[in-house]
Design a protein around this motif. Structure first.
Motif, PDB file in Angstrom:
ATOM      1  N   PRO A  86      14.764  -3.683  -3.565  1.00 27.93           N
ATOM      2  CA  PRO A  86      13.867  -2.676  -4.150  1.00 27.93           C
ATOM      3  C   PRO A  86      13.007  -3.228  -5.290  1.00 27.93           C
ATOM      4  CG  PRO A  86      16.015  -1.707  -3.724  1.00 27.93           C
ATOM      5  CD  PRO A  86      16.145  -3.167  -3.419  1.00 27.93           C
ATOM      6  N   GLN A  87      13.532  -4.242  -6.014  1.00 35.03           N
ATOM      7  CA  GLN A  87      12.750  -4.840  -7.098  1.00 35.03           C
ATOM      8  C   GLN A  87      11.516  -5.575  -6.572  1.00 35.03           C
ATOM      9  OE1 GLN A  87      15.961  -5.174  -6.505  1.00 35.03           O
ATOM     10  NE2 GLN A  87      17.209  -5.019  -8.367  1.00 35.03           N
ATOM     11  N   ASP A  88      11.511  -5.884  -5.280  1.00 27.78           N
ATOM     12  CA  ASP A  88      10.384  -6.613  -4.690  1.00 27.78           C
ATOM     13  C   ASP A  88       9.356  -5.677  -4.060  1.00 27.78           C
ATOM     14  OD1 ASP A  88      11.541  -9.159  -5.262  1.00 27.78           O
ATOM     15  OD2 ASP A  88      12.868  -8.917  -3.540  1.00 27.78           O
ATOM     16  N   PHE A  89       9.483  -4.382  -4.288  1.00 27.47           N
ATOM     17  CA  PHE A  89       8.574  -3.442  -3.649  1.00 27.47           C
ATOM     18  C   PHE A  89       7.127  -3.627  -4.101  1.00 27.47           C
ATOM     19  CE2 PHE A  89      10.540   0.460  -1.484  1.00 27.47           C
ATOM     20  CZ  PHE A  89      11.285  -0.374  -0.667  1.00 27.47           C
ATOM     21  N   ILE A  90       6.930  -4.259  -5.240  1.00 25.93           N
ATOM     22  CA  ILE A  90       5.574  -4.544  -5.680  1.00 25.93           C
ATOM     23  C   ILE A  90       4.871  -5.435  -4.659  1.00 25.93           C
ATOM     24  CG2 ILE A  90       6.297  -6.535  -7.051  1.00 25.93           C
ATOM     25  CD1 ILE A  90       3.433  -4.088  -7.871  1.00 25.93           C
ATOM     26  N   LEU A  91       5.651  -6.297  -3.981  1.00 27.85           N
ATOM     27  CA  LEU A  91       5.073  -7.154  -2.943  1.00 27.85           C
ATOM     28  C   LEU A  91       4.651  -6.327  -1.738  1.00 27.85           C
ATOM     29  CD1 LEU A  91       7.541 -10.186  -3.076  1.00 27.85           C
ATOM     30  CD2 LEU A  91       5.231 -10.044  -4.027  1.00 27.85           C
ATOM     31  N   LEU A  92       5.449  -5.306  -1.417  1.00 22.51           N
ATOM     32  CA  LEU A  92       5.072  -4.423  -0.318  1.00 22.51           C
ATOM     33  C   LEU A  92       3.793  -3.671  -0.657  1.00 22.51           C
ATOM     34  CD1 LEU A  92       5.625  -3.047   2.379  1.00 22.51           C
ATOM     35  CD2 LEU A  92       7.090  -1.412   1.189  1.00 22.51           C
ATOM     36  N   SER A  93       3.683  -3.218  -1.897  1.00 23.72           N
ATOM     37  CA  SER A  93       2.448  -2.542  -2.320  1.00 23.72           C
ATOM     38  C   SER A  93       1.248  -3.475  -2.194  1.00 23.72           C
ATOM     39  CB  SER A  93       2.599  -2.062  -3.766  1.00 23.72           C
ATOM     40  OG  SER A  93       3.693  -1.194  -3.903  1.00 23.72           O
ATOM     41  N   LEU A  95       0.977  -5.969  -0.143  1.00 24.55           N
ATOM     42  CA  LEU A  95       0.700  -6.173   1.270  1.00 24.55           C
ATOM     43  C   LEU A  95      -0.087  -5.004   1.849  1.00 24.55           C
ATOM     44  CD1 LEU A  95       1.265  -8.199   3.540  1.00 24.55           C
ATOM     45  CD2 LEU A  95       3.299  -6.863   4.107  1.00 24.55           C
ATOM     46  N   LEU A  96       0.231  -3.788   1.426  1.00 24.23           N
ATOM     47  CA  LEU A  96      -0.500  -2.617   1.893  1.00 24.23           C
ATOM     48  C   LEU A  96      -1.942  -2.626   1.392  1.00 24.23           C
ATOM     49  CD1 LEU A  96       2.226   0.165   1.466  1.00 24.23           C
ATOM     50  CD2 LEU A  96       1.461  -0.923   3.587  1.00 24.23           C
ATOM     51  N   ILE A  97      -2.141  -3.089   0.171  1.00 22.53           N
ATOM     52  CA  ILE A  97      -3.498  -3.183  -0.365  1.00 22.53           C
ATOM     53  C   ILE A  97      -4.309  -4.212   0.416  1.00 22.53           C
ATOM     54  CG2 ILE A  97      -4.860  -3.852  -2.388  1.00 22.53           C
ATOM     55  CD1 ILE A  97      -2.607  -2.702  -4.120  1.00 22.53           C
ATOM     56  N   ILE A  98      -3.682  -5.350   0.743  1.00 18.12           N
ATOM     57  CA  ILE A  98      -4.366  -6.372   1.541  1.00 18.12           C
ATOM     58  C   ILE A  98      -4.738  -5.802   2.908  1.00 18.12           C
ATOM     59  CG2 ILE A  98      -4.072  -8.589   2.708  1.00 18.12           C
ATOM     60  CD1 ILE A  98      -2.283  -9.436   0.367  1.00 18.12           C
ATOM     61  N   ALA A  99      -3.811  -5.055   3.528  1.00 16.77           N
ATOM     62  CA  ALA A  99      -4.089  -4.448   4.827  1.00 16.77           C
ATOM     63  C   ALA A  99      -5.243  -3.455   4.735  1.00 16.77           C
ATOM     64  CB  ALA A  99      -2.834  -3.756   5.365  1.00 16.77           C
ATOM     65  N   LEU A 103      -8.798  -3.579   6.685  1.00 19.01           N
ATOM     66  CA  LEU A 103      -9.370  -2.475   7.452  1.00 19.01           C
ATOM     67  C   LEU A 103     -10.795  -2.182   6.998  1.00 19.01           C
ATOM     68  CD1 LEU A 103      -8.745  -0.399   9.648  1.00 19.01           C
ATOM     69  CD2 LEU A 103      -7.923   1.138   7.861  1.00 19.01           C
ATOM     70  N   PHE A 104     -11.027  -2.247   5.689  1.00 16.81           N
ATOM     71  CA  PHE A 104     -12.386  -2.041   5.180  1.00 16.81           C
ATOM     72  C   PHE A 104     -13.335  -3.104   5.740  1.00 16.81           C
ATOM     73  CE2 PHE A 104     -10.380  -0.166   1.069  1.00 16.81           C
ATOM     74  CZ  PHE A 104     -10.049   0.977   1.770  1.00 16.81           C
ATOM     75  N   PHE A 105     -12.868  -4.349   5.750  1.00 19.89           N
ATOM     76  CA  PHE A 105     -13.692  -5.451   6.244  1.00 19.89           C
ATOM     77  C   PHE A 105     -14.054  -5.233   7.715  1.00 19.89           C
ATOM     78  CE2 PHE A 105     -13.962  -9.520   8.460  1.00 19.89           C
ATOM     79  CZ  PHE A 105     -14.968 -10.152   7.738  1.00 19.89           C
ATOM     80  N   ILE A 106     -13.046  -4.900   8.521  1.00 21.05           N
ATOM     81  CA  ILE A 106     -13.282  -4.679   9.947  1.00 21.05           C
ATOM     82  C   ILE A 106     -14.228  -3.505  10.166  1.00 21.05           C
ATOM     83  CG2 ILE A 106     -12.182  -3.915  12.078  1.00 21.05           C
ATOM     84  CD1 ILE A 106     -11.763  -6.830  11.523  1.00 21.05           C
ATOM     85  N   THR A 107     -14.069  -2.445   9.363  1.00 24.10           N
ATOM     86  CA  THR A 107     -14.911  -1.264   9.521  1.00 24.10           C
ATOM     87  C   THR A 107     -16.368  -1.570   9.208  1.00 24.10           C
ATOM     88  OG1 THR A 107     -13.036   0.146   8.915  1.00 24.10           O
ATOM     89  CG2 THR A 107     -15.225   1.131   8.812  1.00 24.10           C
ATOM     90  N   VAL A 108     -16.613  -2.286   8.124  1.00 23.74           N
ATOM     91  CA  VAL A 108     -17.991  -2.645   7.775  1.00 23.74           C
ATOM     92  C   VAL A 108     -18.592  -3.556   8.840  1.00 23.74           C
ATOM     93  CG1 VAL A 108     -19.448  -3.835   6.083  1.00 23.74           C
ATOM     94  CG2 VAL A 108     -17.608  -2.345   5.299  1.00 23.74           C
ATOM     95  N   LEU A 109     -17.763  -4.440   9.403  1.00 20.77           N
ATOM     96  CA  LEU A 109     -18.264  -5.382  10.401  1.00 20.77           C
ATOM     97  C   LEU A 109     -18.482  -4.724  11.757  1.00 20.77           C
ATOM     98  CD1 LEU A 109     -18.903  -8.289  11.318  1.00 20.77           C
ATOM     99  CD2 LEU A 109     -16.460  -8.541  11.844  1.00 20.77           C
ATOM    100  N   ILE A 349      -4.724 -12.519  -0.563  1.00 18.90           N
ATOM    101  CA  ILE A 349      -3.766 -13.204   0.300  1.00 18.90           C
ATOM    102  C   ILE A 349      -3.208 -14.438  -0.410  1.00 18.90           C
ATOM    103  CG2 ILE A 349      -3.532 -14.545   2.430  1.00 18.90           C
ATOM    104  CD1 ILE A 349      -5.502 -12.596   3.719  1.00 18.90           C
ATOM    105  N   GLY A 350      -4.082 -15.181  -1.098  1.00 20.86           N
ATOM    106  CA  GLY A 350      -3.618 -16.335  -1.859  1.00 20.86           C
ATOM    107  C   GLY A 350      -2.641 -15.942  -2.953  1.00 20.86           C
TER     108      GLY A 350
END
Length: 469
Positions: A86-93, A95-99, A103-109, A349-350
């Motif tokens: 649970p302490q690593d949930f910031i990484l999940l957040s 990852l969701l932001i990257i996703a 999605l924004f990139f794909i939508t604009v393209l 991502i980096g």
């Protein structure tokens, strides 16, 4: 007394041409027609990879356990060789932001292409439509079956269809719940009727949800329940690639013989066959322009291209193109917003990869005892603490507990051996050994170091309380 003005339905427009309602406009069930084409093939490849990933990953093993398992009871989330807490949930957040930015990139393209090719709702809907086709026939046969009175044959076809839908829904639910409960045990308990009530509820819930969403709601989920359909249009610009009908080339519409010259008849390339409408999973007519209902699946592109081939016309009457290209310009692929999303994604991502590499594989939480302080046998002021140490690796590790430099002395166990994923609740006490350093409250820092890898360490601060001198 108020007199009502009678209303009437207008059946014709210019030159007596009848109004043709699309399936979406009529409000009835949408029966799609079978078709083939390159975009359908790409969608089959994408859907196949999605199914392989979703159904196959749950059955993979890694070091004697399920490779991907979100163990809610133990609060451990295993993803192949890594274990997250649970302490690593910031990484999940993150990852969701990257996703989201992806999605924004794909939508604009390319517009809503995610919905047409990779969205689980669309993918499962296509599977349910396939089950409908093999049990009830193609489009015209299903329409005829709907209108036919109930008979033994109709009942058999409908029963078989819903049985297939329920089978796919059950398998889907088992795979999904199998990421939270070991899937082999889950399947065994299901067939031996030993499922516990909680697990049985979730299997039933996700079976019902899949059955209703992909079987009955279908395009209504995309139109009325998915928030993406509401905001995706504001992300389009004049260079976004969207499924579009080339009105300049297609109008005026009309039937003609194969081999005839449409220009001599004052016609465009569109023969008004409505095949593009018949294959649309959301029941729209793409010739009416860009619509909220369009999921950019390319079904109408494949259907129209096949008609153009039969007529001997060039493909692309309906195609993926931009508003700028339709008006005679050239689509600009390198534009500020698209480049901005790409740069943001690369940076995030980096940062995410770096965070994974440097995240501590030891967790340390410090809780001070409710007693403010006490005096030990040596006459020293002493505070009590409880250390919660977690081994977040997949191996047994040896740790050393210490205090950072200061006028303190740590009393209690200093060498720890923890099994993979073990949580140890360790009581310790800290004594103030330098009376000249006594103040009402001061900060001290606990540290835990991996003896096999001194670079793997974690520290947590707490407060030491002493009486006023």
């Amino acid at each position: 007394m108020t007199q009502r003005i009678p209303a009437r339905i207008i059946e014709t427009v210019d030159a007596g041409k009848p109004i043709r309602l699309t399936p979406a406009q009529s409000g009835g069930p949408i029966h799609t027609r079978s078709f083939s084409g390159r975009f359908r093939n790409w969608r089959l490849v994408g859907g196949g990879l999605l199914f392989l990933l979703f159904f196959g990953t749950a059955w993979l093993d890694w070091d004697g356990r399920q490779a991907v398992l979100w163990d809610l009871g133990k609060q451990q989330f295993h993803i192949f060789g890594a274990t997250f807490w649970p302490q690593d949930f910031i990484l999940l957040s993150a990852l969701l932001i990257i996703a989201a930015f992806g999605l924004f990139f794909i939508t604009v393209l390319a517009g809503r292409v995610w919905c047409g090719y990779a969205c689980p709702q669309s993918t499962w809907t296509w599977v349910f439509m396939w089950a409908e086709k093999i049990t009830e026939g193609d489009r015209h046969q299903r329409i005829k079956l709907d209108a036919a009175p109930w008979s033994a044959g109709k009942l058999l076809r409908r029963t078989t269809k819903h049985a297939l839908w329920l089978a796919v829904s059950l398998v889907t639910a088992l795979a999904f719940v199998g990421y939270f409960t070991p899937v082999r045990e889950l399947v065994r308990d299901l067939f031996t009727l030993q499922l516990d009530a909680a697990t049985g509820f979730w299997v039933f819930f996700f079976t019902a949800a899949t059955y209703v969403n992909a079987g009955w709601l279908r395009e209504k989920v995309c139109l009325h329940m998915c928030p993406y359909s509401r905001f995706q249009s504001v992300m389009f610009d004049r260079d976004t690639l969207i499924v579009s009908y080339d009105a300049a080339r297609g109008e005026s519409r009309g039937a003609r013989k194969i081999g005839s010259d449409p220009r001599a008849q004052g016609l465009g390339d569109c023969i008004d066959c409505t095949v593009c409408v018949q294959v649309c999973p959301t029941g729209i007519d793409i010739r009416d322009g860009l619509q909220l209902d369009c999921i950019s699946c390319g079904a109408c592109v494949d259907a129209c291209d096949s008609v153009m081939d039969k007529m001997g016309y060039a493909r692309g009457l309906i195609r993926y193109t931009s508003e700028r290209a339709l008006q005679g310009g050239r689509t600009r692929y390198l534009r500020p917003r698209l480049v901005g999303y790409a740069v943001a994604m690369v940076v995030m991502i980096g940062a995410f990869v770096w965070a994974l590499q440097v995240r501590p594989l030891i967790s340390l939480d410090v809780t001070k005892d409710r007693t403010l302080f006490r005096e030990n046998a040596a006459g020293q002021i002493e505070n009590a603490y409880r250390l919660k140490v977690i081994n977040k690796t997949q191996q047994t590790r040896q740790y050393a507990v210490s205090l950072a430099a200061g006028p303190f002395e740590l009393h209690g166990q200093r060498r720890l051996s923890l099994e993979p994923g073990e949580i140890l609740d360790l009581p310790v006490s800290v004594a103030l050994v330098d009376e000249t350093a006594r103040v009402t409250a001061r900060t001290l820092r606990f540290e835990v170091v991996d003896l096999a890898d001194p670079t793997s360490r974690v520290g947590t601060e707490s407060t030491f309380v002493a009486p006023v001198r």
